[in-house]
Every structure is written in C-alpha cells, then in structure tokens.
Write an enzyme that holds these catalytic residues in place. Structure first.
Site, PDB file in Angstrom:
ATOM      1  N   CYS A 135       0.811  -1.223   0.000  1.00  0.00           N
ATOM      2  CA  CYS A 135       0.000   0.000   0.000  1.00  0.00           C
ATOM      3  C   CYS A 135       0.842   1.271   0.000  1.00  0.00           C
ATOM      4  CB  CYS A 135      -0.950   0.002   1.195  1.00  0.00           C
ATOM      5  SG  CYS A 135      -2.166  -1.330   1.156  1.00  0.00           S
ATOM      6  N   HIS A 157      -3.720   7.089   0.918  1.00  0.00           N
ATOM      7  CA  HIS A 157      -3.938   5.760   0.355  1.00  0.00           C
ATOM      8  C   HIS A 157      -5.363   5.339   0.681  1.00  0.00           C
ATOM      9  CE1 HIS A 157      -3.990   1.549  -0.307  1.00  0.00           C
ATOM     10  NE2 HIS A 157      -3.981   1.251   0.980  1.00  0.00           N
ATOM     11  N   ASN A 168      -9.912  -0.761  -2.404  1.00  0.00           N
ATOM     12  CA  ASN A 168      -8.493  -0.564  -2.116  1.00  0.00           C
ATOM     13  C   ASN A 168      -7.687  -1.182  -3.247  1.00  0.00           C
ATOM     14  OD1 ASN A 168      -5.850  -0.678  -1.208  1.00  0.00           O
ATOM     15  ND2 ASN A 168      -6.342  -1.479   0.821  1.00  0.00           N
TER      16      ASN A 168
END
Length: 336
Positions: A115, A263, A293
């Site tokens: 991430c 993020h 995501n």
C-alpha cells in the site's frame, strides 16, 4: 540539486464493475455491512480473458500519463513499478512495461512495498532526478487483486475491500526551486509484518486454481490475511505522524494543505485523519467508494482523478500519505 515535478498523470481501471450486491451473491455479506465497515460501494475486477494484467493495466495508465506530460517514451530514463501482484514471480513488471512501450534499454525496477508502494516509488524516482542521474522517470502503481481473493464467506473480511486498477506519473527534472516534490518521508516496522500478509503465488495460475489442484483445509496461506483492528489502529497513528513529519520538514502547517490524498485503504481511516487534522471535505480526496483498495495503484488513481476534476491546481500544497503491509508508511509533500 535539481527539483522534481510531476509532468503527467494517468489511470486505468477495468470496465467490469462489481457491486456489494454482486458480492452478496457469492458470500454471506450485504451492502450495508460492507459500506458501514469500509465505505466501499463497488470496485473494478479484471475479467478472465479481457486482456488485462498488472503490467498491461500499468501500460494503459502510463500511455495516458506520457501523452499528458508531452515527454516521449524514448526520453524515459528509468521505470519504477510498484505492485504486490506482479504477473510473475520474476521477472518484474517494470521490464514488461519497457517491452510493451517499446522503450530502449533503460533501467527498470520494481518496488514491493504494498500500500505504500507508490509513495516509496515516487521517493526513489525523486532521488534519481534530484541528484542529476536521470531526467525523466516513469512511475507506475498497478494491482490485480481479484484473481487471488477468497470469494467465500470465509474470506469476506478481506475480499470485499480490494479492487484492480493502475495509475501512473511521469516525473521530470525542474530548475524551479521550491516547486514540485518538496520532500518524501519513508518508514517501516517489520515486527508487524505478518499482521497483513500473504504467505503463500503468478496471477495467471492463481489461488483458486492452486487450491483446486491441491486441496487443503481452511488454513490456506495463499489468501491474504489481515488483523483488521490492529492494522486500523497503527494506520491512523502512522498516517498522522508521517504527515506532520512532512509538513514540519518544509516549515508548513496543516492549514497550508490544499489537498490530502491518502492511500485508499478504508474510508473510515481517511475520515479519522480528516477529522483529526480538521480538514474540510474539499481538502481530502477519496474515491475508495468506487474502486475499493487498489493498494499501490490507489494514490496515483486518486491523484489523477483529483487533477482531472480541477481539485489540484498550480501552487497547491498536495500531501500524499500511505500506510500498509510491512508495516510500511510514507508521505510526499508536493507544491504543484
């Protein structure tokens, strides 16, 4: 030392939209349960046979970024590719992109910081440009999650979160001091590595096929594992710390932020940080509701959309911040 500026941005997401209601037909879940915990309403998934892969999506995003930058592919000096879902164990996606774009023998490297991958990749590119080693660097974040997720009730806490997609940025040398990437800040804490991990394969022969050919019990290390509450607790702490670190390094205050692009891990995390920093809705960009995501792709996709929508303008202070598996986290402070 030179300055690094972002000359072009691009994104690509598969056409196939998967809603929460679609997932409810595969596992014991529903739209309300997913929305309440993650903020996600839908995500994009690659369809088998649609021609997409991690590298292919990266190339599609890169072509848009290159066109917008006005920089020829033949002038790219380095490719930095961030992903946790490469098409192969090796070689990495960076060299695949080089071949697909028909770029000559420039160096290509892959960043495996999940991430935080795009922030790490931006930092790597920035150092090469600032020192004068390279002038133009193509940075890509791309992920193909859908092929390796457990779409049964057993995997619902993780599988509802992730989507596929890619984002890209062309970074170039600038002589304008005080503009462009002002600083980047990177951290890791490996003692928590297994709290968000995938221990056990290529996206062309991925988890469902492996399990079918090699049946096992419920303890399947090929699927992602996440200690959700522990990750959330660490994420909100590290997000806050690394944003403050970046601002302090540049003599800036929270009030100087024009756009925060976190993020896209979980809308609840972004909202927690927004509330803590007392930022208005127009100063934080979230699109996890539409894409889920997308790990290393989430920041470049969001940054591209924010720019396309006119929410990132010249002279703006833009903050990128990420936290993820490793644990790793980082920030980039940019004057647009």
């Amino acid at each position: 030392m030179y300055q690094t500026k972002i000359a072009g941005l691009g994104k690509y997401v598969p056409e196939n939209v998967v809603t929460n209601d679609d997932l409810s037909k595969m596992m014991d879940t529903n739209d309300e349960w997913i929305t309440e915990r993650t903020g996600i309403k839908e995500r994009r998934h690659i369809k088998k046979g649609d021609g997409n892969s991690t590298a292919v999506m990266g190339v599609k995003a890169a072509k848009i970024a290159l066109e917008r930058s006005g920089i020829s592919k033949d002038d790219i000096d380095l490719i930095v590719f961030a992903t946790l879902s490469p098409d192969y164990y090796f070689p990495g996606c960076g060299v695949q992109v080089q071949e697909m774009l028909d770029i000559d023998t420039c160096p290509a490297l892959d960043v495996r910081n999940q991430c935080s991958g795009f922030v790490y990749a931006i930092s790597v590119a920035d150092q090469f440009i600032k020192t004068g080693m390279y002038k133009n660097v193509l940075v890509i974040g791309s992920e193909n999650h859908s092929g390796g997720l457990d779409f049964t009730t057993r995997g619902r806490s993780v599988s509802v979160i992730f989507g596929d997609g890619a984002g890209a940025a062309v970074l170039t040398r600038s002589d304008h001091n005080g503009q462009g990437i002002l600083s980047t800040h990177l951290h890791s804490e490996g003692k928590h590595a297994l709290e968000l991990s995938l221990k056990g394969p290529s996206t062309n022969y991925w988890v469902p096929e492996i399990i079918k050919d090699n049946p096992q019990g419920d303890d399947i290390p090929y699927y992602p594992y996440m200690n959700g509450q522990f990750v959330f607790k660490n994420a909100v702490q590290r997000f806050s710390e690394v944003i403050h670190e970046g601002l302090q390094a540049n003599g800036l205050e929270v009030s100087d932020i024009n756009m925060l692009i976190p993020h896209q891990a979980n809308l609840r995390i972004s909202q927690f940080i927004q509330h803590k920093f007392r930022l208005s809705d127009d100063k934080v960009y979230n699109n996890i509701q539409r894409y889920g995501n997308t790990t290393a792709a989430s920041i470049p996709i969001a940054l591209t959309e924010a720019w396309e929508e006119g929410k990132v303008k010249d002279e703006d202070i833009v903050v990128l911040a990420a936290f993820g598996s490793g644990f790793t986290w980082g920030s980039a402070i940019i004057k647009w």
